[in-house]
Design a protein around this motif. Structure first.
Motif, PDB file in Angstrom:
ATOM      1  N   ARG A   1       9.671  37.149   2.537  1.00 55.01           N
ATOM      2  CA  ARG A   1       8.663  36.083   2.399  1.00 55.01           C
ATOM      3  C   ARG A   1       7.470  36.238   3.348  1.00 55.01           C
ATOM      4  NH1 ARG A   1      10.176  30.565   2.860  1.00 55.01           N
ATOM      5  NH2 ARG A   1      11.413  31.110   4.671  1.00 55.01           N
ATOM      6  N   TYR A   2       7.413  37.307   4.109  1.00 59.98           N
ATOM      7  CA  TYR A   2       6.227  37.621   4.913  1.00 59.98           C
ATOM      8  C   TYR A   2       5.483  38.789   4.274  1.00 59.98           C
ATOM      9  CZ  TYR A   2       7.906  34.805   8.876  1.00 59.98           C
ATOM     10  OH  TYR A   2       8.322  33.777   9.695  1.00 59.98           O
ATOM     11  N   THR A   3       4.170  38.819   4.450  1.00 60.91           N
ATOM     12  CA  THR A   3       3.379  40.002   4.112  1.00 60.91           C
ATOM     13  C   THR A   3       2.600  40.390   5.364  1.00 60.91           C
ATOM     14  OG1 THR A   3       1.624  38.583   3.208  1.00 60.91           O
ATOM     15  CG2 THR A   3       3.189  39.536   1.644  1.00 60.91           C
ATOM     16  N   MET A   4       2.369  41.685   5.545  1.00 63.02           N
ATOM     17  CA  MET A   4       1.794  42.141   6.799  1.00 63.02           C
ATOM     18  C   MET A   4       0.655  43.126   6.572  1.00 63.02           C
ATOM     19  SD  MET A   4       4.883  44.719   8.006  1.00 63.02           S
ATOM     20  CE  MET A   4       4.399  44.679   9.717  1.00 63.02           C
ATOM     21  N   PHE A   5      -0.223  43.231   7.558  1.00 59.71           N
ATOM     22  CA  PHE A   5      -1.298  44.217   7.520  1.00 59.71           C
ATOM     23  C   PHE A   5      -1.672  44.597   8.947  1.00 59.71           C
ATOM     24  CE2 PHE A   5      -3.046  39.937   6.899  1.00 59.71           C
ATOM     25  CZ  PHE A   5      -3.959  39.812   7.935  1.00 59.71           C
ATOM     26  N   PRO A   6      -2.152  45.842   9.149  1.00 60.77           N
ATOM     27  CA  PRO A   6      -2.493  46.287  10.505  1.00 60.77           C
ATOM     28  C   PRO A   6      -3.808  45.689  10.977  1.00 60.77           C
ATOM     29  CG  PRO A   6      -2.990  48.012   8.919  1.00 60.77           C
ATOM     30  CD  PRO A   6      -2.330  46.911   8.148  1.00 60.77           C
ATOM     31  N   LEU A   7      -3.878  45.420  12.275  1.00 65.41           N
ATOM     32  CA  LEU A   7      -5.099  44.886  12.892  1.00 65.41           C
ATOM     33  C   LEU A   7      -5.856  45.955  13.664  1.00 65.41           C
ATOM     34  CD1 LEU A   7      -3.804  41.476  14.332  1.00 65.41           C
ATOM     35  CD2 LEU A   7      -4.827  41.931  12.099  1.00 65.41           C
TER      36      LEU A   7
ATOM     37  N   THR B   1     -11.217  46.372   6.240  1.00 67.12           N
ATOM     38  CA  THR B   1     -10.198  45.575   6.914  1.00 67.12           C
ATOM     39  C   THR B   1      -8.819  46.006   6.440  1.00 67.12           C
ATOM     40  OG1 THR B   1     -10.295  43.841   5.214  1.00 67.12           O
ATOM     41  CG2 THR B   1     -11.747  43.590   7.117  1.00 67.12           C
ATOM     42  N   LYS B   2      -7.813  45.670   7.235  1.00 66.17           N
ATOM     43  CA  LYS B   2      -6.408  45.930   6.916  1.00 66.17           C
ATOM     44  C   LYS B   2      -6.108  47.422   6.795  1.00 66.17           C
ATOM     45  CE  LYS B   2      -5.858  41.546   4.432  1.00 66.17           C
ATOM     46  NZ  LYS B   2      -5.455  40.906   3.164  1.00 66.17           N
ATOM     47  N   ILE B   3      -6.812  48.238   7.522  1.00 67.31           N
ATOM     48  CA  ILE B   3      -6.584  49.680   7.513  1.00 67.31           C
ATOM     49  C   ILE B   3      -6.963  50.213   8.884  1.00 67.31           C
ATOM     50  CG2 ILE B   3      -8.865  50.006   6.456  1.00 67.31           C
ATOM     51  CD1 ILE B   3      -7.820  52.601   5.231  1.00 67.31           C
ATOM     52  N   VAL B   4      -6.094  51.030   9.494  1.00 70.27           N
ATOM     53  CA  VAL B   4      -6.388  51.590  10.808  1.00 70.27           C
ATOM     54  C   VAL B   4      -5.997  53.059  10.831  1.00 70.27           C
ATOM     55  CG1 VAL B   4      -6.133  49.392  12.033  1.00 70.27           C
ATOM     56  CG2 VAL B   4      -4.156  50.909  11.781  1.00 70.27           C
ATOM     57  N   VAL B   5      -6.562  53.783  11.793  1.00 67.31           N
ATOM     58  CA  VAL B   5      -6.331  55.216  11.930  1.00 67.31           C
ATOM     59  C   VAL B   5      -5.870  55.513  13.346  1.00 67.31           C
ATOM     60  CG1 VAL B   5      -7.430  57.492  11.919  1.00 67.31           C
ATOM     61  CG2 VAL B   5      -8.029  55.808  10.159  1.00 67.31           C
ATOM     62  N   GLY B   6      -4.830  56.322  13.475  1.00 66.09           N
ATOM     63  CA  GLY B   6      -4.320  56.742  14.770  1.00 66.09           C
ATOM     64  C   GLY B   6      -3.193  57.740  14.584  1.00 66.09           C
ATOM     65  N   ASN B   7      -2.830  58.446  15.635  1.00 62.31           N
ATOM     66  CA  ASN B   7      -1.734  59.413  15.583  1.00 62.31           C
ATOM     67  C   ASN B   7      -1.930  60.454  14.489  1.00 62.31           C
ATOM     68  OD1 ASN B   7      -0.304  57.921  17.610  1.00 62.31           O
ATOM     69  ND2 ASN B   7       0.422  56.518  16.022  1.00 62.31           N
TER      70      ASN B   7
END
Length: 596
Positions: free
Chosen positions: A501-507, A453-459
């Motif tokens: 104050r936000y944290t983000m991760f790729p879907l 999770t929280k990991i994607v592949v592209g480009n």
């Protein structure tokens, strides 16, 4: 991943959205253990400067991601610079003295001391620029080809990603334009909230799928299709036993593979083997077929599986008894678990555009893990790649292009992997990317081959969220999404900041764009953004309500194990595991919508 309120504000109760005392580091506010892999946060070591913090002259530290970045805000005296990247030259700022001499306060700095500090910063910036220049050239002194190579395929991607290289001068990423567009009004409303079903023991509810009309989610011995907009029940499919594995692939033909138990669990043992494999028609709410296999290696008992995936017209299931495959439409057996003379067997599979097996050979004390691309029709290996000796578990992050995560030397930290292996279509190593320790917030559950999770592949790149770290606000963490080139293994210039104050991760990937979720602070709702794969400019697609009760329902899930699905202007967040009982109000799933 939530942040605490300002001083003198009473704490808010309930759910994971409630603010906590400021954490010492690691992955933000602690979350309820989900039983899913590496969900527990690991505090960062104390007393060490953050990534990218300037060192004394003569002992410069190389920035983590290898390139300079314009900082969104120049830090004041006593603060660390922006995480991971050296900042551009600016005059040092000094805060007025504050009480107690803490950060932002203290004694005034003499003119001589200011000159010394400015000189030290200049040395670090010069060194940082040299590091950046060096990192963009290969060993022969040639320019990095990360933005020129277009040899990779440009297939569409599900979670885990796939696709080609990032285009140069094309105005868009190598995998093309995305489909998700910002609505006229990005402020969402709660579409529906599904309460947790009644249960008597630990219950697996993994699996979330979205069709044009339905959001489909397993319950207790059943799968239910809910109206995508309203959450009303469209259909319910009873099962003889609890679901125990489901395909993570988002099907294009509304057919999804599952594994389930043959009968109802009964106290006090509450245990059934996961022996049944089947395919569900998500449009009709019907079980098209179900089968079990008799083991050829362990007697007459049924083969047990603990994960399942699909690639094209093949369903592949894996477990401790070995791997097996079935025809998606008919259920015809394509291959059964076998163990050869070298004691080799398939542990599990990664699906999607291609089918990839993780194969274990040798005994328990000296295993050798092998990555194999296989023919989905008969299981014949197309190539094999041996992982380093001592690796006991590996996960398929993406099947095409092929990216495998593994823990080398037990140095993974809480992520479950220490290195990413990028392989070409002939099984040759393109690059190895180090992710040792807790530098990133991506997670791979070591007991399953396809559960990152929280990991994607592209480009032609892999996108990762950095670990949480202090932001500009006194009470709030933040982080970034960065990327590595799959051809060279080098960090790229990509950087998307989550914001204060936000944290983000790729879907997931959306063409060449990255769909990412922003975990909210204590006084706001979460966001869904689209990150342009070429410019890394962010576009807000959804902003959820800041009401306390809504925010608590949104953050009542562990972000390491929950299933996030965004499609057609709607965000669905679903649980994967439910304990025997819950403290506070919890949900099977919640949905937000910007659609009318």
């Amino acid at each position: 991943m939530t942040q605490p309120p300002p001083p003198n504000q009473p704490p808010q109760g309930g759910g994971f959205g409630a603010p906590q005392e400021p954490p010492a580091g690691g992955f933000g506010a602690p979350q309820e253990p989900s039983g899913q892999g590496f969900g527990a946060p690991t505090p960062a070591p104390q007393g060490q400067p953050g990534y990218g913090y300037p060192q004394a002259p003569g002992a410069p530290q190389q920035p983590q991601y290898g390139y300079p970045q314009q900082a969104p805000q120049q830090p004041g005296y006593g603060q660390q610079p922006a995480y991971g990247h050296p900042t551009t030259p600016m005059q040092p700022q000094y805060a007025a003295p504050g009480p107690g001499g803490g950060p932002g306060g203290g004694k005034k700095i003499s003119t001589q001391m200011r000159i010394i500090i400015a000189a030290a910063v200049a040395v670090v910036l010069i060194v940082g620029s040299g590091v950046y220049f060096a990192s963009t050239r290969d060993d022969d002194g040639k320019k990095d080809t990360a933005d020129k190579n277009t040899s990779q395929p440009k297939d569409g991607s599900s979670e885990g990603g796939s696709g080609g290289e990032k285009g140069e001068g094309e105005g868009q990423a190598g995998d093309g334009p995305g489909k998700e567009k910002a609505p006229a009004n990005v402020n969402s409303k709660v579409a529906f909230q599904l309460p947790e079903p009644a249960r008597t023991d630990l219950t697996d509810v993994q699996g979330s799928w979205v069709t044009d009309k339905a959001y489909v989610k397993p319950g207790v011995r059943s799968i239910t299709g809910y109206d995508a907009a309203k959450g009303t029940v469209l259909w319910t499919l009873p099962l003889p036993g609890q679901i125990c594995a489901s395909s993570r692939q988002q099907p294009t033909d509304n057919k999804v593979a599952i594994a389930f138990e043959a009968g109802k669990r009964t106290p006090p043992r509450n245990y059934q083997k996961c022996t049944e494999v089947g395919v569900v028609d998500l449009a009709a709410g019907k079980l098209l077929w179900s089968k079990s296999l008799t083991s050829t290696t362990t007697g007459d008992g049924k083969v047990s599986f603990n994960e399942i995936t699909q690639s094209g017209q093949t369903v592949a299931a894996g477990g401790l008894d070995g791997g097996a495959a079935f025809d998606l439409n008919s259920g015809a057996i394509r291959w059964k678990p076998t163990v050869n003379a070298d004691q080799c067997e398939d542990l599990g599979y990664g699906g999607g555009p291609a089918l990839v097996a993780i194969r274990k050979c040798g005994g328990y004390d000296n295993p050798q893990l092998i990555v194999q691309a296989v023919n989905p029709d008969n299981g014949t290996p197309l190539f094999s790649y041996k992982l380093p000796a001592g690796v006991e578990y590996a996960s398929v992050v993406s099947s095409k292009p092929l990216v495998v995560a593994a823990d080398v030397g037990d140095t993974a930290g809480s992520s479950g992997f220490s290195d990413l292996f990028s392989l070409d279509d002939k099984g040759t190593l393109r690059a190895k990317i180090s992710a040792t320790g807790d530098k990133f917030e991506a997670r791979c559950r070591v007991t399953e081959v396809e559960n990152c999770t929280k990991i994607v592949v592209g480009n032609g790149r892999v996108y990762l969220p950095t670990a949480d770290h202090d932001g500009a606000s006194e009470y709030g963490d933040t982080n970034e999404i960065v990327s590595y080139d799959l051809a060279t293994g080098k960090p790229t210039s990509d950087r998307a900041d989550a914001g204060d104050r936000y944290t983000m991760f790729p879907l997931r990937m959306d063409g060449g764009n990255i769909i990412a979720y922003k975990w909210p602070p204590y006084d706001a709702g979460g966001q869904v953004v689209s990150i342009d794969g070429a410019t890394f400019k962010q576009t807000v697609l959804m902003e959820n309500p800041s009401d306390r009760s809504v925010r608590e329902s949104e953050t009542a899930f562990s972000s390491d194990s929950a299933e996030y699905r965004f499609a057609n202007g709607r965000l669905y967040v679903g649980a994967t595991l439910m304990s025997k009982s819950s403290i506070g109000k919890k949900y099977l799933a919640v949905a937000f919508s910007t659609a009318d």
